[in-house]
Design a protein around this motif. Structure first.
Motif, PDB file in Angstrom:
ATOM      1  N   GLU A 129       0.830  -1.209   0.000  1.00  0.00           N
ATOM      2  CA  GLU A 129       0.000   0.000   0.000  1.00  0.00           C
ATOM      3  C   GLU A 129       0.864   1.258   0.000  1.00  0.00           C
ATOM      4  N   SER A 130       1.968   1.230   0.737  1.00  0.00           N
ATOM      5  CA  SER A 130       2.829   2.407   0.797  1.00  0.00           C
ATOM      6  C   SER A 130       3.564   2.643  -0.521  1.00  0.00           C
ATOM      7  N   GLY A 131       3.739   1.612  -1.322  1.00  0.00           N
ATOM      8  CA  GLY A 131       4.432   1.749  -2.597  1.00  0.00           C
ATOM      9  C   GLY A 131       3.573   2.327  -3.702  1.00  0.00           C
ATOM     10  N   ARG A 132       2.263   2.314  -3.518  1.00  0.00           N
ATOM     11  CA  ARG A 132       1.365   2.845  -4.544  1.00  0.00           C
ATOM     12  C   ARG A 132       1.340   4.354  -4.506  1.00  0.00           C
ATOM     13  N   SER A 133       1.179   4.954  -5.669  1.00  0.00           N
ATOM     14  CA  SER A 133       1.063   6.412  -5.712  1.00  0.00           C
ATOM     15  C   SER A 133      -0.387   6.798  -5.421  1.00  0.00           C
ATOM     16  N   LYS A 134      -0.551   7.898  -4.727  1.00  0.00           N
ATOM     17  CA  LYS A 134      -1.877   8.369  -4.350  1.00  0.00           C
ATOM     18  C   LYS A 134      -2.514   9.097  -5.535  1.00  0.00           C
ATOM     19  N   LYS A 135      -3.823   8.968  -5.654  1.00  0.00           N
ATOM     20  CA  LYS A 135      -4.553   9.688  -6.689  1.00  0.00           C
ATOM     21  C   LYS A 135      -4.692  11.139  -6.279  1.00  0.00           C
TER      22      LYS A 135
END
Length: 155
Positions: A129-135
């Motif tokens: 989850e921390s590796g995903r970029s935020k929208k």
């Protein structure tokens, strides 16, 4: 016989509990104690999660491109720190459930501690989850009377 340690893990914990290289003490927040041990899944300073004390320990670290690296401690070479770690990397292009199932299966087949499986899956989920970029948050639209007033000003 030569690979076994002469000292029990309970004795090691009692000696290292008040001060060790992984211990992080905070006077604020009620004197909380945390751990920086890479084989500690919850980062809590406790005997259950201390990876440097237990003969079988599991740790998770982020890998390249959103992947997860599973680190396990071998019981065979306890006195050789460089040889007693085994790493398995799960690629970031795999789906979440496949990664979690792989972690559970690997730890179960290697007879690692069953009480750490749920924490390992939770840690892997947090790392992914921390590796995903935020929208980007969309701009809020003006509604109601303010929208009507803004429309009158534009025309």
């Amino acid at each position: 016989m030569a690979d076994q340690t002469n000292v029990s893990s309970d004795l090691i914990w009692e000696i290292c509990r008040p001060n060790n290289a992984y211990l992080v003490k905070r006077k604020s927040a009620g004197g909380s104690q945390f751990s920086k041990d890479p084989l500690n899944l919850t980062n809590k300073h406790s005997r259950k999660y201390a990876g440097f004390v237990n003969s079988k320990a599991v740790g998770l670290l982020p890998a390249e491109k959103g992947g997860v690296t599973l680190i396990t401690k071998r019981t065979k070479h306890q006195n050789r720190p460089a040889a007693n770690r085994h790493e398995v990397t799960f690629a970031g292009n795999k789906s979440g459930p496949k990664v979690y199932k792989g972690i559970v299966n690997y730890t179960a087949k290697q007879n690692y501690r069953a009480d750490l499986r749920q924490e390992a899956v939770a840690r892997a989920s947090a790392i992914r989850e921390s590796g995903r970029s935020k929208k980007d948050v969309p701009e809020k639209k003006v509604r109601g009377a303010k929208a009507k007033a803004a429309k009158k000003e534009d025309s």
